[in-house]
Design a protein around this motif. Structure first.
Motif, PDB file in Angstrom:
ATOM      1  N   PRO A  62     -31.359 -81.150 -61.780  1.00 47.35           N
ATOM      2  CA  PRO A  62     -31.088 -80.112 -60.786  1.00 47.35           C
ATOM      3  C   PRO A  62     -29.583 -80.089 -60.488  1.00 47.35           C
ATOM      4  O   PRO A  62     -28.863 -81.045 -60.793  1.00 47.35           O
ATOM      5  CB  PRO A  62     -31.896 -80.551 -59.565  1.00 47.35           C
ATOM      6  N   ALA A  63     -29.100 -79.011 -59.935  1.00 48.47           N
ATOM      7  CA  ALA A  63     -27.660 -78.822 -59.704  1.00 48.47           C
ATOM      8  C   ALA A  63     -27.025 -79.994 -58.960  1.00 48.47           C
ATOM      9  O   ALA A  63     -25.894 -80.378 -59.263  1.00 48.47           O
ATOM     10  CB  ALA A  63     -27.415 -77.518 -58.956  1.00 48.47           C
ATOM     11  N   ASP A  64     -27.741 -80.595 -57.997  1.00 49.39           N
ATOM     12  CA  ASP A  64     -27.137 -81.694 -57.234  1.00 49.39           C
ATOM     13  C   ASP A  64     -26.963 -82.966 -58.070  1.00 49.39           C
ATOM     14  O   ASP A  64     -26.275 -83.887 -57.663  1.00 49.39           O
ATOM     15  CB  ASP A  64     -27.916 -81.986 -55.952  1.00 49.39           C
ATOM     16  N   GLY A  65     -27.515 -83.008 -59.281  1.00 49.76           N
ATOM     17  CA  GLY A  65     -27.330 -84.150 -60.161  1.00 49.76           C
ATOM     18  C   GLY A  65     -26.204 -83.955 -61.168  1.00 49.76           C
ATOM     19  O   GLY A  65     -25.834 -84.881 -61.876  1.00 49.76           O
ATOM     20  N   HIS A  66     -25.650 -82.752 -61.220  1.00 53.69           N
ATOM     21  CA  HIS A  66     -24.604 -82.460 -62.205  1.00 53.69           C
ATOM     22  C   HIS A  66     -23.313 -83.225 -61.943  1.00 53.69           C
ATOM     23  O   HIS A  66     -22.638 -83.631 -62.885  1.00 53.69           O
ATOM     24  CB  HIS A  66     -24.294 -80.961 -62.230  1.00 53.69           C
ATOM     25  N   ILE A  67     -22.966 -83.402 -60.690  1.00 54.20           N
ATOM     26  CA  ILE A  67     -21.678 -84.022 -60.355  1.00 54.20           C
ATOM     27  C   ILE A  67     -21.533 -85.395 -60.986  1.00 54.20           C
ATOM     28  O   ILE A  67     -20.462 -85.744 -61.491  1.00 54.20           O
ATOM     29  CB  ILE A  67     -21.429 -84.056 -58.830  1.00 54.20           C
ATOM     30  N   GLU A  68     -22.596 -86.182 -60.994  1.00 56.31           N
ATOM     31  CA  GLU A  68     -22.527 -87.519 -61.594  1.00 56.31           C
ATOM     32  C   GLU A  68     -22.208 -87.430 -63.088  1.00 56.31           C
ATOM     33  O   GLU A  68     -21.377 -88.188 -63.602  1.00 56.31           O
ATOM     34  CB  GLU A  68     -23.845 -88.266 -61.389  1.00 56.31           C
ATOM     35  N   VAL A  69     -22.839 -86.485 -63.780  1.00 54.12           N
ATOM     36  CA  VAL A  69     -22.577 -86.307 -65.214  1.00 54.12           C
ATOM     37  C   VAL A  69     -21.143 -85.840 -65.421  1.00 54.12           C
ATOM     38  O   VAL A  69     -20.419 -86.369 -66.267  1.00 54.12           O
ATOM     39  CB  VAL A  69     -23.574 -85.302 -65.828  1.00 54.12           C
ATOM     40  N   TYR A  70     -20.716 -84.849 -64.646  1.00 58.83           N
ATOM     41  CA  TYR A  70     -19.358 -84.311 -64.802  1.00 58.83           C
ATOM     42  C   TYR A  70     -18.298 -85.383 -64.528  1.00 58.83           C
ATOM     43  O   TYR A  70     -17.299 -85.472 -65.242  1.00 58.83           O
ATOM     44  CB  TYR A  70     -19.126 -83.121 -63.887  1.00 58.83           C
ATOM     45  N   GLU A  71     -18.516 -86.189 -63.499  1.00 63.53           N
ATOM     46  CA  GLU A  71     -17.554 -87.259 -63.189  1.00 63.53           C
ATOM     47  C   GLU A  71     -17.516 -88.292 -64.305  1.00 63.53           C
ATOM     48  O   GLU A  71     -16.444 -88.783 -64.666  1.00 63.53           O
ATOM     49  CB  GLU A  71     -17.887 -87.906 -61.850  1.00 63.53           C
ATOM     50  N   ASP A  72     -18.662 -88.608 -64.875  1.00 66.01           N
ATOM     51  CA  ASP A  72     -18.723 -89.571 -65.965  1.00 66.01           C
ATOM     52  C   ASP A  72     -17.980 -89.030 -67.192  1.00 66.01           C
ATOM     53  O   ASP A  72     -17.191 -89.745 -67.819  1.00 66.01           O
ATOM     54  CB  ASP A  72     -20.186 -89.874 -66.306  1.00 66.01           C
ATOM     55  N   VAL A  73     -18.210 -87.762 -67.517  1.00 64.80           N
ATOM     56  CA  VAL A  73     -17.531 -87.151 -68.664  1.00 64.80           C
ATOM     57  C   VAL A  73     -16.033 -87.076 -68.404  1.00 64.80           C
ATOM     58  O   VAL A  73     -15.221 -87.401 -69.280  1.00 64.80           O
ATOM     59  CB  VAL A  73     -18.120 -85.758 -68.974  1.00 64.80           C
TER      60      VAL A  73
ATOM     61  N   ALA B 116     -18.640 -87.862 -77.759  1.00 57.29           N
ATOM     62  CA  ALA B 116     -19.657 -88.537 -76.947  1.00 57.29           C
ATOM     63  C   ALA B 116     -19.688 -87.931 -75.549  1.00 57.29           C
ATOM     64  O   ALA B 116     -20.770 -87.737 -74.972  1.00 57.29           O
ATOM     65  CB  ALA B 116     -19.376 -90.031 -76.882  1.00 57.29           C
ATOM     66  N   GLY B 117     -18.531 -87.614 -75.001  1.00 55.80           N
ATOM     67  CA  GLY B 117     -18.471 -86.968 -73.696  1.00 55.80           C
ATOM     68  C   GLY B 117     -19.113 -85.594 -73.722  1.00 55.80           C
ATOM     69  O   GLY B 117     -19.846 -85.213 -72.802  1.00 55.80           O
ATOM     70  N   LEU B 118     -18.850 -84.837 -74.783  1.00 65.06           N
ATOM     71  CA  LEU B 118     -19.467 -83.513 -74.903  1.00 65.06           C
ATOM     72  C   LEU B 118     -20.986 -83.622 -74.980  1.00 65.06           C
ATOM     73  O   LEU B 118     -21.704 -82.827 -74.369  1.00 65.06           O
ATOM     74  CB  LEU B 118     -18.930 -82.789 -76.144  1.00 65.06           C
ATOM     75  N   GLU B 119     -21.456 -84.605 -75.720  1.00 62.80           N
ATOM     76  CA  GLU B 119     -22.909 -84.808 -75.811  1.00 62.80           C
ATOM     77  C   GLU B 119     -23.488 -85.227 -74.457  1.00 62.80           C
ATOM     78  O   GLU B 119     -24.597 -84.854 -74.105  1.00 62.80           O
ATOM     79  CB  GLU B 119     -23.255 -85.834 -76.887  1.00 62.80           C
ATOM     80  N   ARG B 120     -22.725 -85.996 -73.707  1.00 66.56           N
ATOM     81  CA  ARG B 120     -23.176 -86.431 -72.375  1.00 66.56           C
ATOM     82  C   ARG B 120     -23.388 -85.235 -71.462  1.00 66.56           C
ATOM     83  O   ARG B 120     -24.258 -85.249 -70.590  1.00 66.56           O
ATOM     84  CB  ARG B 120     -22.141 -87.406 -71.781  1.00 66.56           C
ATOM     85  N   LEU B 121     -22.604 -84.160 -71.662  1.00 65.87           N
ATOM     86  CA  LEU B 121     -22.785 -82.964 -70.841  1.00 65.87           C
ATOM     87  C   LEU B 121     -24.190 -82.386 -70.970  1.00 65.87           C
ATOM     88  O   LEU B 121     -24.690 -81.754 -70.038  1.00 65.87           O
ATOM     89  CB  LEU B 121     -21.755 -81.891 -71.219  1.00 65.87           C
ATOM     90  N   ALA B 122     -24.824 -82.605 -72.114  1.00 67.96           N
ATOM     91  CA  ALA B 122     -26.186 -82.103 -72.319  1.00 67.96           C
ATOM     92  C   ALA B 122     -27.151 -82.711 -71.311  1.00 67.96           C
ATOM     93  O   ALA B 122     -28.185 -82.108 -70.993  1.00 67.96           O
ATOM     94  CB  ALA B 122     -26.647 -82.389 -73.743  1.00 67.96           C
ATOM     95  N   ASP B 123     -26.831 -83.884 -70.779  1.00 67.14           N
ATOM     96  CA  ASP B 123     -27.701 -84.513 -69.787  1.00 67.14           C
ATOM     97  C   ASP B 123     -27.833 -83.648 -68.534  1.00 67.14           C
ATOM     98  O   ASP B 123     -28.865 -83.673 -67.853  1.00 67.14           O
ATOM     99  CB  ASP B 123     -27.172 -85.898 -69.393  1.00 67.14           C
ATOM    100  N   ALA B 124     -26.795 -82.885 -68.226  1.00 69.40           N
ATOM    101  CA  ALA B 124     -26.835 -82.034 -67.036  1.00 69.40           C
ATOM    102  C   ALA B 124     -27.855 -80.909 -67.187  1.00 69.40           C
ATOM    103  O   ALA B 124     -28.348 -80.374 -66.190  1.00 69.40           O
ATOM    104  CB  ALA B 124     -25.455 -81.457 -66.740  1.00 69.40           C
ATOM    105  N   ASP B 125     -28.178 -80.552 -68.423  1.00 65.65           N
ATOM    106  CA  ASP B 125     -29.150 -79.473 -68.655  1.00 65.65           C
ATOM    107  C   ASP B 125     -30.522 -79.784 -68.066  1.00 65.65           C
ATOM    108  O   ASP B 125     -31.292 -78.876 -67.791  1.00 65.65           O
ATOM    109  CB  ASP B 125     -29.315 -79.210 -70.160  1.00 65.65           C
ATOM    110  N   HIS B 126     -30.820 -81.054 -67.912  1.00 65.26           N
ATOM    111  CA  HIS B 126     -32.164 -81.445 -67.479  1.00 65.26           C
ATOM    112  C   HIS B 126     -32.194 -81.930 -66.031  1.00 65.26           C
ATOM    113  O   HIS B 126     -33.202 -82.461 -65.595  1.00 65.26           O
ATOM    114  CB  HIS B 126     -32.706 -82.523 -68.418  1.00 65.26           C
TER     115      HIS B 126
END
Length: 74
Positions: A32-43, A20-30
C-alpha cells in the motif's frame, strides 16, 4: 482488492548495484502507498552508496600528450 502494480518498465543499467536498486523498486508494487517510503529510502541509500563508491575509485591515469615531431626536412 490489494495494490496493483503500476507496470513501470525498469531498464537495466549494466551496473549491478544500480540494477539491484531498480529491482528493489518492484517491491513497492505490492505494498500500500504508506509502505512505499521504506522501499524508496532503501533504494535511495543504495544508489547514494553506489555513487560514493564511484567517487572513491582512483581517477584513471592521464593520457600523455603525443611527442612533437622534429622531422622538419625542407
Amino acid at each position: 482488492m490489494g495494490p496493483a502494480p503500476l507496470g513501470v518498465v525498469r531498464t537495466p543499467t549494466g551496473n549491478a548495484e544500480v540494477d539491484a536498486g531498480l529491482e528493489r523498486l518492484a517491491d513497492a508494487d505490492h505494498l500500500p502507498a504508506d509502505g512505499h517510503i521504506e522501499v524508496y529510502e532503501d533504494v535511495h541509500r543504495g544508489l547514494r552508496d553506489a555513487l560514493t563508491a564511484l567517487d572513491a575509485r582512483p581517477a584513471p591515469a592521464p593520457v600523455p600528450a603525443p611527442m612533437p615531431s622534429y622531422d622538419n626536412r625542407s
